[in-house]
Design a protein around this motif. Structure first.
Motif, short mmCIF file in Angstrom:
data_model
loop_
_atom_site.label_atom_id
_atom_site.label_comp_id
_atom_site.label_asym_id
_atom_site.label_seq_id
_atom_site.Cartn_x
_atom_site.Cartn_y
_atom_site.Cartn_z
N CYS A 1 4.73 6.10 -7.26
CA CYS A 1 4.41 6.64 -5.93
C CYS A 1 4.13 8.13 -6.05
N TYR B 1 7.32 3.09 5.11
CA TYR B 1 5.96 2.56 5.26
C TYR B 1 4.94 3.67 5.49
N LEU C 1 5.88 5.16 0.66
CA LEU C 1 5.18 4.15 -0.15
C LEU C 1 3.68 4.45 -0.18
N LYS C 2 3.33 5.56 -0.75
CA LYS C 2 1.93 6.00 -0.88
C LYS C 2 1.66 6.32 -2.35
N PRO C 3 0.59 5.79 -2.94
CA PRO C 3 -0.42 4.90 -2.34
C PRO C 3 0.14 3.51 -2.06
N THR C 4 -0.57 2.75 -1.25
CA THR C 4 -0.13 1.41 -0.89
C THR C 4 0.05 0.55 -2.14
N GLY C 5 1.18 -0.15 -2.18
CA GLY C 5 1.46 -1.02 -3.33
C GLY C 5 2.27 -0.35 -4.42
#
Length: 592
Positions: free
Chosen positions: A139, A123, A127-131
């Motif tokens: 990612c 988290y 998992l960057k950027p979100t989504g």
């Protein structure tokens, strides 16, 4: 007074189990289904948590960590194999030093820590950027520290789950007194329900959690797994006051080595004509095997020399009686200790025959999924994820457990004078059903290839055959599991010496581990041989160019050959025979 003694004798368990304070366990207060059901729920929740990570780990590695398919598959195979190899560590600590309760508790804590670490690191860092992490949004790059934290997390999960699994199965069976007529039947039933709980937990993770993770909602899936494992740990600890326990028996490897060395030292000594002249411990001296002796069996006669009493040993015994010395366990071993070694040696051929079955079993998570992806996966506009077809395997397991216990087992018992199927016979039936599963998979693949689109035979997923043609092969695998894996758990638990019960359960898990490795080896050999002369091979990237059906038929032939070898080993096997347990103590000790 005599009536009071008998009454109190009936209140205690007969198998030597104790409560958490080391006192003889009272049947009405400890263990039985009150504890058993709690442990079954614990198993279901823990399995949900584990497969919530494992079922889509390969997708996480490719979509989030941006590994190629080969590297991701290799990393998942290593991780899966490591999980089951850690089961040997858990079994060793459980049988030797910690006991089953402490081992389960410690490894479950490690399991929760690993899941929490994975959830947080994913988290916050991965998992960057979100989504990101779905099929469309890649990612960003990860630092070496973040990648290292990810691998530490998943291997903590492997350590926690691997060390816990074989121990919880044995700990659950400990809650039932095998020397009691009613509880002994419940003990056998527990292994079936245990495997059912495992499959129901994986059903939820394969469907609901798998769906969200497939959509790229990884954090939710990982946190759900963490919550499930935490709840499992809390429920396990809540049952602490009602569990039955067995005292660990010490390091089994030292006992094993003592027999080998003692037998080697006496290799030139003749064996007595009557095995009653071999050395055996007396009464309460049976510390190495609880309160039971293992009766002498023929075979592996070289090892019997470890129990031959020589003049030098007799001198030691006389000194021991006077209190000035004791026997040297590296020169003289008891018959029970020798039979422990024989027991393990007899189990190994049976165990080796189960590895090829595990090769068939592992196809569900690899080639079955690839085969399904090359079929028609839409039904009434709804996309069926190929991996979700394993739900039919789980439903098959759940159904056949009840069908076997309620219908097949009673029917066979009525028809045969010798009674219901033995564990060895059930394992043999499991191998035969596995052959049928591979023949079914091969037939479906042959049908799929025949219906590949004529205008584009090399297009992935171009076959018009519905993915639901795979249902029979999944159902057959599920049915075979009920006979093979449940029978295997019961067999190893019943036949393993009292000091090696968790090791018996670990053997079942390590066969799955080795099945993964052997499967990879067979695939490598097949691809190397079938790609000669610039041929695409049996299992190319595009299955429409290959002959996956031939690979399935090969596995069917290998499993059939393995069945023949298994029958020979099963007929050769001699069951371990235990002497009746000694009593709890004197009449005065039984008064309350």
């Amino acid at each position: 007074m005599a009536e009071k003694i008998v009454k109190n004798q009936e209140e205690y368990t007969l198998d030597g189990s104790v409560d958490r304070r080391g006192r003889p366990a009272i049947r009405s207060k400890y263990g039985s289904w009150n504890a058993g059901i709690l442990l079954l729920v614990n198993q279901g929740l823990a399995t949900l948590a584990f497969f919530g990570v494992g079922v889509n780990l390969v997708l996480f590695l490719t979509r989030v960590m941006e590994q190629d398919n080969a590297s991701a598959a290799n990393n998942v195979s290593k991780w899966t194999g490591t999980v089951y190899l850690f089961s040997l560590l858990g079994a060793f600590l459980s049988d030797s030093y910690w006991g089953r309760y402490k081992t389960c508790a410690i490894f479950q804590v490690i399991f929760v820590v690993g899941l929490a670490s994975l959830s947080l690191s994913s988290y916050l860092f991965l998992l960057k950027p979100t989504g990101c992490g779905d099929e469309k949004t890649p990612c960003g790059p990860q630092s070496t520290l973040h990648v290292s934290l990810f691998y530490v997390s998943i291997y903590l999960i492997a350590l926690g789950n691997g060390g816990y699994q074989p121990t919880i199965a044995t700990f659950g069976s400990d809650q039932f007194d095998e020397d009691h007529p009613v509880e002994s039947r419940s003990k056998v039933a527990f292994f079936s329900y245990f495997y059912l709980a495992l499959n129901l937990g994986s059903l939820f993770s394969n469907t609901f959690l798998g769906y969200y993770e497939d959509k790229g909602i990884w954090a939710l899936g990982f946190w759900a797994s963490t919550g499930s494992a935490t709840l499992a740990l809390i429920l396990f600890l809540l049952g602490t006051p009602i569990y039955r326990h067995f005292t660990p028996k010490g390091n089994p490897f030292s006992r094993f080595c003592q027999v080998l060395i003692a037998a080697s030292r006496k290799s030139m000594i003749a064996l007595p004509s009557n095995h009653d002249h071999l050395y055996e411990l007396r009464g309460t001296d049976l510390a190495d095997n609880g309160a039971r002796k293992i009766l002498h069996t023929d075979g592996f006669t070289f090892l019997d020399r470890a129990a031959v009493v020589t003049e030098r040993d007799e001198t030691k015994e006389e000194k021991s009686d006077s209190g000035s010395s004791s026997r040297n366990p590296w020169r003289l071993c008891s018959v029970t200790q020798v039979e422990e070694v024989k027991c393990i040696l007899r189990l190994l051929p049976i165990w080796l025959c189960t590895i090829l079955y595990s090769v068939v079993f592992t196809q569900m998570t690899s080639l079955f999924v690839e085969q399904g992806a090359a079929m028609k996966t839409t039904v009434a506009g709804f996309h069926v994820p190929p991996a979700s077809m394993s739900s039919f395997d789980i439903l098959s397991v759940a159904s056949f457990i009840f069908i076997y216990r309620r219908a097949i087992d009673p029917a066979v018992a009525r028809l045969r004078k010798s009674g219901p199927l033995t564990e060895l016979e059930r394992m043999g039936v499991g191998l035969l059903i596995a052959v049928a599963a591979m023949l079914s998979a091969g037939g479906v693949e042959h049908l799929r290839l025949r219906h590949a689109q004529a205008d584009c035979p090399s297009c992935p997923g171009s076959s018009s055959v519905s993915i639901f043609w795979q249902v029979p092969q999944y159902v057959l695998i599920g049915a075979s599991e009920v006979f093979m894996y449940v029978g295997q758990l019961e067999f190893f638990n019943a036949q393993a010496p009292d000091g090696l019960k968790s090791f018996g359960s670990a053997l079942s898990m390590t066969s799955i581990s080795l099945g993964n490795y052997v499967s990879s080896l067979i695939v490598t050999i097949v691809m190397k041989m079938s790609t000669a002369d610039d041929m695409p091979g049996w299992i190319p990237r595009n299955l429409n160019d290959g002959r996956l059906d031939m690979f399935y038929y090969l596995l069917a032939a290998l499993t059939a050959a393995d069945f023949v070898v298994y029958v020979v080993c099963a007929r050769w096997y001699k069951y371990t025979r235990f002497e009746e347990r000694s009593g709890r103590g004197s009449d005065d000790q039984l008064l309350v």
